[in-house]
Design a protein around this motif. Structure first.
Motif, PDB file in Angstrom:
ATOM      1  N   HIS A  75      31.544  -4.333  -9.976  1.00 53.44           N
ATOM      2  CA  HIS A  75      32.407  -3.529  -8.853  1.00 53.44           C
ATOM      3  C   HIS A  75      32.749  -4.682  -7.846  1.00 53.44           C
ATOM      4  CE1 HIS A  75      32.032   0.345 -10.633  1.00 53.44           C
ATOM      5  NE2 HIS A  75      30.787   0.133 -10.941  1.00 53.44           N
ATOM      6  N   ARG A  88      35.972  -7.000 -12.127  1.00 52.57           N
ATOM      7  CA  ARG A  88      35.928  -5.350 -11.932  1.00 52.57           C
ATOM      8  C   ARG A  88      35.753  -4.851 -13.357  1.00 52.57           C
ATOM      9  NH1 ARG A  88      41.105  -5.171  -7.852  1.00 52.57           N
ATOM     10  NH2 ARG A  88      40.073  -5.421  -6.061  1.00 52.57           N
ATOM     11  N   ASP A 133      37.354  -1.023  -7.837  1.00 53.91           N
ATOM     12  CA  ASP A 133      36.846  -1.528  -6.777  1.00 53.91           C
ATOM     13  C   ASP A 133      36.376  -0.300  -5.786  1.00 53.91           C
ATOM     14  OD1 ASP A 133      37.609  -3.985  -4.512  1.00 53.91           O
ATOM     15  OD2 ASP A 133      37.398  -2.096  -3.588  1.00 53.91           O
ATOM     16  N   LEU A 134      35.225  -0.576  -5.109  1.00 58.26           N
ATOM     17  CA  LEU A 134      34.483   0.445  -4.451  1.00 58.26           C
ATOM     18  C   LEU A 134      34.638   0.511  -2.956  1.00 58.26           C
ATOM     19  CD1 LEU A 134      31.080   0.657  -6.545  1.00 58.26           C
ATOM     20  CD2 LEU A 134      33.078   1.787  -6.855  1.00 58.26           C
TER      21      LEU A 134
END
Length: 247
Positions: A74, A109, A113-114
């Motif tokens: 991530h 990824r 995406d966080l």
């Protein structure tokens, strides 16, 4: 052209001094490109008066996020490309990472995406996703982290962690450091008096609740969910910037 390059490279290899000078020049150019922007960092990093620090519980969750290798799948950096902004939200600003040690921008990824995942899903969803990712996202390839719900959080080490972060520039106060263990428990226990100290030291907008749904103890699940729920929420500047650009 290829033969010319090969001959030039061969001649350079035969003369150690020329090769050494070439290496120094190449390293010098690369070093300058990397270092020069640091001299203007005060001008390029945005000012965010409302920027707040990670609470001890959120910082513990960040440490767990790193420990479990979540950053390998991530990223936490939304680029200015329109499709990324449409999918993830306002693009990332440098100021949002000023207190991150280490940076977790990432380059891969496998999962989404966080950077703006905070409060996008409920605490219950986050817990279930960590216990069994495929229960809520059938196509997920993420490992299970159910053990976090059973691991009691080590809060006694948090004062030392915050002290170390202050030494590298994170402006934690003595009061925040001294009460780190108490505040970590208080943030996950809203019915206790300790919760009042969290609001006092980190602001009224701090998330204080039973993150993992359990009331008997503070777990590593509490910490990780608390961290995930604050991502993108340390400052309102990104949304303000997007609104100004829209105008």
């Amino acid at each position: 052209m290829f033969e010319f390059q090969a001959r030039t490279h061969y001649r350079a290899e035969r003369h150690s001094m020329a090769l050494t000078i070439g290496i120094i020049l190449a390293a010098g150019v690369g070093g300058f490109v990397e270092i020069a922007p640091l001299f203007t960092i005060d001008e390029t990093v945005e000012a965010a008066p409302d920027m707040r620090l990670y609470t001890p519980l959120e910082q513990a969750g960040r440490d767990i996020y790193i420990r479990e290798g979540c950053y390998a799948c991530h990223s936490q950096m939304i680029r200015t490309l329109q499709d990324e902004v449409d999918r993830y939200g306002p693009y990332s600003l440098a100021v949002e990472s000023q207190y991150d040690h280490p940076m977790l921008w990432g380059s891969k990824r496998t999962g989404p995406d966080l950077a703006r995942v905070g409060e996008k899903f409920s605490d219950e969803w986050q817990v279930q996703h960590l216990i069994n990712p495929r229960a809520v996202v059938p196509e997920s390839v993420m490992p299970q982290y159910a053990f976090l719900l059973e691991n009691e959080l080590d809060v006694e080490s948090l004062p030392a962690r915050l002290h170390a972060l202050r030494r590298v520039g994170v402006p934690y106060t003595e009061d925040q450091i001294d009460n780190a263990a108490i505040d970590a428990r208080g943030q996950a226990r809203p019915e206790t008096e300790a919760a009042d100290g969290v609001f006092q030291r980190f602001g009224d907008d701090t998330n204080v609740r039973f993150f993992d749904g359990r009331r008997d103890r503070v777990t590593e699940m509490d910490a990780l969910v608390a961290y995930l729920q604050i991502l993108g929420g340390l400052t309102d500047l990104p949304s303000q910037t997007r609104s100004l650009e829209g105008d």
